[in-house]
Design a protein around this motif. Structure first.
Motif, PDB file in Angstrom:
ATOM      1  N   ARG A 126       0.831  -1.204   0.000  1.00 26.94           N
ATOM      2  CA  ARG A 126       0.000   0.000   0.000  1.00 26.94           C
ATOM      3  C   ARG A 126       0.866   1.256   0.000  1.00 26.94           C
ATOM      4  N   LEU A 127       1.955   1.225   0.745  1.00 28.27           N
ATOM      5  CA  LEU A 127       2.850   2.380   0.782  1.00 28.27           C
ATOM      6  C   LEU A 127       3.565   2.554  -0.555  1.00 28.27           C
ATOM      7  N   LEU A 128       3.991   1.460  -1.160  1.00 28.93           N
ATOM      8  CA  LEU A 128       4.636   1.554  -2.470  1.00 28.93           C
ATOM      9  C   LEU A 128       3.624   2.019  -3.523  1.00 28.93           C
ATOM     10  N   LEU A 129       2.379   1.591  -3.404  1.00 29.12           N
ATOM     11  CA  LEU A 129       1.331   2.052  -4.311  1.00 29.12           C
ATOM     12  C   LEU A 129       1.149   3.562  -4.180  1.00 29.12           C
ATOM     13  N   ALA A 130       1.086   4.061  -2.954  1.00 28.35           N
ATOM     14  CA  ALA A 130       0.949   5.503  -2.741  1.00 28.35           C
ATOM     15  C   ALA A 130       2.134   6.251  -3.334  1.00 28.35           C
ATOM     16  N   ARG A 131       3.335   5.711  -3.162  1.00 32.44           N
ATOM     17  CA  ARG A 131       4.526   6.345  -3.731  1.00 32.44           C
ATOM     18  C   ARG A 131       4.469   6.339  -5.255  1.00 32.44           C
ATOM     19  N   ALA A 132       4.009   5.228  -5.837  1.00 35.10           N
ATOM     20  CA  ALA A 132       3.901   5.144  -7.302  1.00 35.10           C
ATOM     21  C   ALA A 132       2.888   6.163  -7.814  1.00 35.10           C
ATOM     22  N   GLU A 158      -4.965   6.821  -0.941  1.00 35.39           N
ATOM     23  CA  GLU A 158      -4.257   5.653  -0.396  1.00 35.39           C
ATOM     24  C   GLU A 158      -3.553   6.006   0.909  1.00 35.39           C
ATOM     25  N   LEU A 159      -2.934   7.181   0.970  1.00 37.92           N
ATOM     26  CA  LEU A 159      -2.224   7.586   2.187  1.00 37.92           C
ATOM     27  C   LEU A 159      -3.194   7.807   3.346  1.00 37.92           C
ATOM     28  N   TYR A 202       6.238   7.783   7.749  1.00 44.21           N
ATOM     29  CA  TYR A 202       6.510   8.019   6.334  1.00 44.21           C
ATOM     30  C   TYR A 202       5.212   8.353   5.585  1.00 44.21           C
ATOM     31  N   ALA A 203       4.128   7.724   5.957  1.00 38.70           N
ATOM     32  CA  ALA A 203       2.829   8.042   5.339  1.00 38.70           C
ATOM     33  C   ALA A 203       2.403   9.459   5.711  1.00 38.70           C
ATOM     34  N   GLN A 204       2.697   9.880   6.936  1.00 36.19           N
ATOM     35  CA  GLN A 204       2.410  11.261   7.342  1.00 36.19           C
ATOM     36  C   GLN A 204       3.191  12.229   6.445  1.00 36.19           C
TER      37      GLN A 204
END
Length: 117
Positions: free
Chosen positions: A51-57, A70-71, A83-85
């Motif tokens: 999910r975090l990599l998806l948000a970064r993408a 997503e975040l 990191y999400a914050q």
């Protein structure tokens, strides 16, 4: 998108798709990585890494509303994910919403031990 290209993104085990998505991400093919990661993250919403990599993408491919969505979902489930914050703050800044970004950026800095003087 044709059925052939859709099946390519959904083909393989979760581990194979995760590895493929990471390769695309590392190659800076962020939109392609997101197309692989989206169904993968949906299959395992309890796993933070996809999910975090998806948000970064999404962020790197300028899909800011998707990155924000997503975040926010990540932070709803893992509110102490610093990191999400940070990413949500940066996403909101990039979207021209600096005032809305500030609390997230401050929270990320505090979680990282970076306090303002």
């Amino acid at each position: 998108m044709s059925a052939t290209s859709t099946s390519y993104f959904e083909h393989g085990t979760a581990a194979e798709r995760w590895a493929r998505a990471r390769l695309f991400f590392e190659a800076k093919e962020y939109a392609t990585a997101a197309r692989i990661l989206d169904p993968l993250a949906a299959e395992a919403p309890e796993q933070l890494a996809p999910r975090l990599l998806l948000a970064r993408a999404y962020y790197h491919s300028a899909q800011l509303s998707r990155a924000e969505r997503e975040l926010r979902a990540i932070l709803e489930r893992w509110p102490v994910e610093d990191y999400a914050q940070l990413m949500l703050g940066r996403t909101l800044e990039r979207a021209g919403r600096a005032a809305e970004a500030r609390p997230y950026l401050r929270m990320a800095a505090a979680m990282a031990g970076e306090f303002e003087d």
